[in-house]
Design a protein around this motif. Structure first.
Motif, PDB file in Angstrom:
ATOM      1  N   ALA A  40       0.832  -1.207   0.000  1.00 55.70           N
ATOM      2  CA  ALA A  40       0.000   0.000   0.000  1.00 55.70           C
ATOM      3  C   ALA A  40       0.866   1.256   0.000  1.00 55.70           C
ATOM      4  N   GLU A  41       1.950   1.219   0.752  1.00 57.67           N
ATOM      5  CA  GLU A  41       2.864   2.360   0.798  1.00 57.67           C
ATOM      6  C   GLU A  41       3.499   2.607  -0.574  1.00 57.67           C
ATOM      7  N   LYS A  42       3.860   1.541  -1.281  1.00 57.57           N
ATOM      8  CA  LYS A  42       4.460   1.676  -2.613  1.00 57.57           C
ATOM      9  C   LYS A  42       3.438   2.141  -3.644  1.00 57.57           C
ATOM     10  N   ILE A  43       2.206   1.720  -3.492  1.00 58.69           N
ATOM     11  CA  ILE A  43       1.161   2.115  -4.433  1.00 58.69           C
ATOM     12  C   ILE A  43       0.842   3.596  -4.276  1.00 58.69           C
ATOM     13  N   ASP A  44       0.728   4.058  -3.033  1.00 58.05           N
ATOM     14  CA  ASP A  44       0.351   5.449  -2.750  1.00 58.05           C
ATOM     15  C   ASP A  44       1.511   6.428  -2.827  1.00 58.05           C
ATOM     16  N   ASN A  45       2.696   5.995  -2.482  1.00 50.75           N
ATOM     17  CA  ASN A  45       3.903   6.834  -2.441  1.00 50.75           C
ATOM     18  C   ASN A  45       3.889   7.903  -1.349  1.00 50.75           C
ATOM     19  N   HIS A  46       2.793   8.078  -0.658  1.00 51.99           N
ATOM     20  CA  HIS A  46       2.751   9.101   0.382  1.00 51.99           C
ATOM     21  C   HIS A  46       2.130   8.587   1.684  1.00 51.99           C
ATOM     22  N   SER A  47       1.719   7.340   1.706  1.00 55.08           N
ATOM     23  CA  SER A  47       1.099   6.799   2.915  1.00 55.08           C
ATOM     24  C   SER A  47       2.134   6.025   3.733  1.00 55.08           C
ATOM     25  N   LYS A  48       1.738   5.600   4.903  1.00 52.78           N
ATOM     26  CA  LYS A  48       2.647   4.908   5.818  1.00 52.78           C
ATOM     27  C   LYS A  48       2.318   3.423   5.908  1.00 52.78           C
ATOM     28  N   LEU A  50       2.950   1.286   8.320  1.00 55.80           N
ATOM     29  CA  LEU A  50       2.407   0.894   9.624  1.00 55.80           C
ATOM     30  C   LEU A  50       0.908   1.164   9.713  1.00 55.80           C
ATOM     31  N   THR A  51       0.473   2.277   9.184  1.00 59.85           N
ATOM     32  CA  THR A  51      -0.952   2.619   9.205  1.00 59.85           C
ATOM     33  C   THR A  51      -1.759   1.577   8.443  1.00 59.85           C
ATOM     34  N   HIS A  52      -1.316   1.263   7.234  1.00 54.33           N
ATOM     35  CA  HIS A  52      -2.027   0.266   6.424  1.00 54.33           C
ATOM     36  C   HIS A  52      -1.998  -1.112   7.078  1.00 54.33           C
ATOM     37  N   CYS A  53      -0.880  -1.458   7.662  1.00 48.59           N
ATOM     38  CA  CYS A  53      -0.749  -2.751   8.345  1.00 48.59           C
ATOM     39  C   CYS A  53      -1.748  -2.855   9.500  1.00 48.59           C
ATOM     40  N   CYS A  54      -1.826  -1.811  10.302  1.00 48.65           N
ATOM     41  CA  CYS A  54      -2.743  -1.815  11.456  1.00 48.65           C
ATOM     42  C   CYS A  54      -4.202  -1.841  11.019  1.00 48.65           C
ATOM     43  N   LYS A  72      -7.145  -1.098  -2.829  1.00 50.09           N
ATOM     44  CA  LYS A  72      -5.708  -0.966  -3.118  1.00 50.09           C
ATOM     45  C   LYS A  72      -5.339  -1.733  -4.381  1.00 50.09           C
ATOM     46  N   ARG A  73      -5.930  -2.895  -4.549  1.00 53.66           N
ATOM     47  CA  ARG A  73      -5.658  -3.695  -5.746  1.00 53.66           C
ATOM     48  C   ARG A  73      -6.118  -2.931  -6.997  1.00 53.66           C
ATOM     49  N   GLY A  74      -7.241  -2.257  -6.892  1.00 52.33           N
ATOM     50  CA  GLY A  74      -7.721  -1.427  -7.990  1.00 52.33           C
ATOM     51  C   GLY A  74      -6.767  -0.275  -8.283  1.00 52.33           C
ATOM     52  N   GLN A  75      -6.203   0.322  -7.236  1.00 52.84           N
ATOM     53  CA  GLN A  75      -5.230   1.407  -7.421  1.00 52.84           C
ATOM     54  C   GLN A  75      -3.962   0.886  -8.100  1.00 52.84           C
TER      55      GLN A  75
END
Length: 137
Positions: A40-48, A50-54, A72-75
């Motif tokens: 998720a972090e690689k897809i967004d480039n600006h998210s964290k 740890l946040t997505h994991c939690c 996320k898969r759609g992104q």
């Protein structure tokens, strides 16, 4: 920074090709939420991560992690110009979440290698052209 993108119609990596990369397979099997966070972090480039994991872990406890995963898969599909599979993102993330997360990781890894290869190929051609121009002057 120069960004070179190749748009493929289909995934390069198979949904059930988990054993193509043993490290990713083990990571996806034993710590699926962490691998999802990294993706998720690689897809967004600006998210964290740890946040997505939690959030993924919490949604897993509630039995509805497939919904955020499908988004996320759609992104990821949008980022690389991939067609949606016949099964659909929601179905795949509900029934085969670890396989889907591993596929996404391998897909980004392979596409990253393709972009790096093309970048260096472009740079090497630019250097050769530059030498030829200076040589002829």
């Amino acid at each position: 920074m120069l960004r070179i993108f190749f748009y493929f119609q289909y995934h390069i990596e198979s949904l059930f090709g988990c054993f193509n990369d043993g490290r990713i397979c083990c990571y996806g099997c034993w710590c699926c939420c962490c691998l999802y966070g990294q993706n998720a972090e690689k897809i967004d480039n600006h998210s964290k991560c740890l946040t997505h994991c939690c959030v993924y872990s919490l949604m897993s406890l509630l039995g509805c992690c497939c919904f955020i995963h499908a988004v996320k898969r759609g992104q990821l599909r949008d980022k690389y110009g991939l067609e949606e599979s016949a099964c659909g993102d929601c179905f795949i993330t509900c029934c085969c979440a670890p396989c889907a997360i591993c596929q996404e990781t391998r897909e980004m890894k392979v596409r990253g290698m393709i972009n790096i290869f093309l970048f260096f190929k472009f740079i090497s051609r630019s250097i050769i052209c530059s030498k030829d121009i200076h040589h002829h002057q």
